[in-house]
Design a protein around this motif. Structure first.
Motif, PDB file in Angstrom:
ATOM      1  N   ARG A 166      21.398  69.795  16.473  1.00  0.00           N
ATOM      2  CA  ARG A 166      21.018  68.290  16.740  1.00  0.00           C
ATOM      3  C   ARG A 166      22.354  67.427  17.210  1.00  0.00           C
ATOM      4  NH1 ARG A 166      19.862  68.120  11.652  1.00  0.00           N
ATOM      5  NH2 ARG A 166      17.090  68.114  12.292  1.00  0.00           N
ATOM      6  N   ILE A 167      21.783  67.172  18.248  1.00  0.00           N
ATOM      7  CA  ILE A 167      23.013  65.995  18.771  1.00  0.00           C
ATOM      8  C   ILE A 167      22.972  64.669  18.376  1.00  0.00           C
ATOM      9  CG2 ILE A 167      23.245  67.789  20.429  1.00  0.00           C
ATOM     10  CD1 ILE A 167      22.422  66.230  22.310  1.00  0.00           C
ATOM     11  N   ASN A 168      22.140  64.064  18.133  1.00  0.00           N
ATOM     12  CA  ASN A 168      22.144  62.049  17.452  1.00  0.00           C
ATOM     13  C   ASN A 168      22.164  62.189  16.349  1.00  0.00           C
ATOM     14  OD1 ASN A 168      19.926  63.097  16.964  1.00  0.00           O
ATOM     15  ND2 ASN A 168      18.361  61.918  16.920  1.00  0.00           N
ATOM     16  N   GLY A 169      22.440  60.344  15.552  1.00  0.00           N
ATOM     17  CA  GLY A 169      22.762  60.448  14.045  1.00  0.00           C
ATOM     18  C   GLY A 169      21.265  59.630  14.085  1.00  0.00           C
ATOM     19  N   ALA A 170      21.996  58.367  12.679  1.00  0.00           N
ATOM     20  CA  ALA A 170      20.541  58.160  13.040  1.00  0.00           C
ATOM     21  C   ALA A 170      19.792  57.236  13.443  1.00  0.00           C
ATOM     22  CB  ALA A 170      20.955  57.829  11.305  1.00  0.00           C
TER      23      ALA A 170
ATOM     24  N   PRO B 227      14.858  56.951  14.047  1.00  0.00           N
ATOM     25  CA  PRO B 227      13.875  57.387  12.668  1.00  0.00           C
ATOM     26  C   PRO B 227      12.631  58.533  12.509  1.00  0.00           C
ATOM     27  CG  PRO B 227      13.361  54.803  12.584  1.00  0.00           C
ATOM     28  CD  PRO B 227      14.061  54.600  13.987  1.00  0.00           C
ATOM     29  N   ASP B 228      12.262  58.233  13.453  1.00  0.00           N
ATOM     30  CA  ASP B 228      10.945  59.165  13.535  1.00  0.00           C
ATOM     31  C   ASP B 228      11.504  60.629  14.207  1.00  0.00           C
ATOM     32  OD1 ASP B 228       9.645  57.279  12.590  1.00  0.00           O
ATOM     33  OD2 ASP B 228       8.954  55.722  14.625  1.00  0.00           O
ATOM     34  N   ALA B 229      12.287  60.635  15.295  1.00  0.00           N
ATOM     35  CA  ALA B 229      12.400  61.552  16.357  1.00  0.00           C
ATOM     36  C   ALA B 229      14.216  61.829  16.502  1.00  0.00           C
ATOM     37  CB  ALA B 229      12.359  60.561  17.808  1.00  0.00           C
ATOM     38  N   GLU B 230      14.343  63.442  17.048  1.00  0.00           N
ATOM     39  CA  GLU B 230      15.550  63.583  17.305  1.00  0.00           C
ATOM     40  C   GLU B 230      15.846  63.903  18.871  1.00  0.00           C
ATOM     41  OE1 GLU B 230      17.574  64.528  14.287  1.00  0.00           O
ATOM     42  OE2 GLU B 230      16.585  64.421  12.783  1.00  0.00           O
ATOM     43  N   TYR B 231      17.215  64.223  18.665  1.00  0.00           N
ATOM     44  CA  TYR B 231      17.588  64.512  20.183  1.00  0.00           C
ATOM     45  C   TYR B 231      18.667  65.781  20.083  1.00  0.00           C
ATOM     46  CZ  TYR B 231      17.040  60.323  22.771  1.00  0.00           C
ATOM     47  OH  TYR B 231      16.592  59.800  23.337  1.00  0.00           O
TER      48      TYR B 231
ATOM     49  N   LYS C   1      11.280  64.346  14.637  1.00  0.00           N
ATOM     50  CA  LYS C   1      12.202  64.720  13.265  1.00  0.00           C
ATOM     51  C   LYS C   1      11.857  66.639  13.439  1.00  0.00           C
ATOM     52  CE  LYS C   1      14.690  61.065  11.375  1.00  0.00           C
ATOM     53  NZ  LYS C   1      15.468  61.524  11.308  1.00  0.00           N
ATOM     54  N   ARG C   2      10.230  67.093  12.843  1.00  0.00           N
ATOM     55  CA  ARG C   2      10.070  67.965  12.327  1.00  0.00           C
ATOM     56  C   ARG C   2       9.745  69.042  13.636  1.00  0.00           C
ATOM     57  NH1 ARG C   2      10.861  68.677   7.202  1.00  0.00           N
ATOM     58  NH2 ARG C   2       9.237  70.459   7.077  1.00  0.00           N
ATOM     59  N   VAL C   3       9.821  69.394  14.177  1.00  0.00           N
ATOM     60  CA  VAL C   3       9.988  69.502  15.770  1.00  0.00           C
ATOM     61  C   VAL C   3      10.526  72.017  15.407  1.00  0.00           C
ATOM     62  CG1 VAL C   3      11.639  69.415  16.868  1.00  0.00           C
ATOM     63  CG2 VAL C   3       9.438  70.219  17.991  1.00  0.00           C
ATOM     64  N   ALA C   4       9.433  72.785  15.395  1.00  0.00           N
ATOM     65  CA  ALA C   4      10.050  74.308  15.005  1.00  0.00           C
ATOM     66  C   ALA C   4      10.295  75.000  16.439  1.00  0.00           C
ATOM     67  CB  ALA C   4       8.485  74.822  15.282  1.00  0.00           C
TER      68      ALA C   4
END
Length: 158
Positions: free
Chosen positions: A50-54, A57-61, A84-87
């Motif tokens: 994971r490379i992003n902070g907060a 709220p709905d996604a991640e980098y 956020k919850r991706v395999a």
């Protein structure tokens, strides 16, 4: 892609080009498929961090790494964005879709003249690209239907 599917963008074939070193323990690597290719299933070692902070709220980098099973020193990196919850398998599938897209563009260049336009005006370029891609789609569907007819004829013969 919809906003709920991950996207994968290649950022380089080495840690130096990618800008961020990805140092992961050996246990972080998982063997997953990137989809089918011309020679069958394309399996690689995959890891992510994971490379992003907060910020979102709905996604991640994620920083995604793909490692060759035959040569573990051959690593490609991707910057991914997804829910956020991706395999990990889903991220690998999204990164693997790039191969099919590149193949499609190469075919279009060779068969429908996708790369045979010298840009003078946007309107002309847009028309050329649109017609070239339409011709490519037509050829792909025609080829697909012809292959289905050949298989049906071959199996229905006594």
């Amino acid at each position: 892609m919809s906003s709920h599917e991950p996207e994968a963008v290649p950022v380089g074939s080495s840690a130096e080009r990618a800008g961020l070193p990805l140092i992961l323990p050996a246990t972080a690597w998982r063997t997953r498929s990137a989809g089918n290719g011309s020679k069958g299933d394309r399996r690689y070692g995959w890891a992510r961090a994971r490379i992003n902070g907060a910020r979102d709220p709905d996604a991640e980098y994620w920083r995604l790494a793909r490692r060759s099973l035959a040569d573990p020193t051959e690593i490609a990196y991707y910057l991914t964005h997804g829910p956020k919850r991706v395999a990990l398998a889903e991220l690998a599938r999204a990164a693997g879709a790039r191969w099919a897209i590149e193949e499609s563009f190469q075919t279009s260049k060779g068969q429908t003249g996708l790369d045979h336009y010298q840009v003078r005006q946007y309107t002309g370029w847009y028309r050329h690209i649109t017609l070239s891609m339409l011709a490519h789609a037509f050829l792909t569907v025609t080829r697909s239907k012809k292959g289905a007819n050949i298989q049906t004829t071959a199996t229905s013969s006594p």
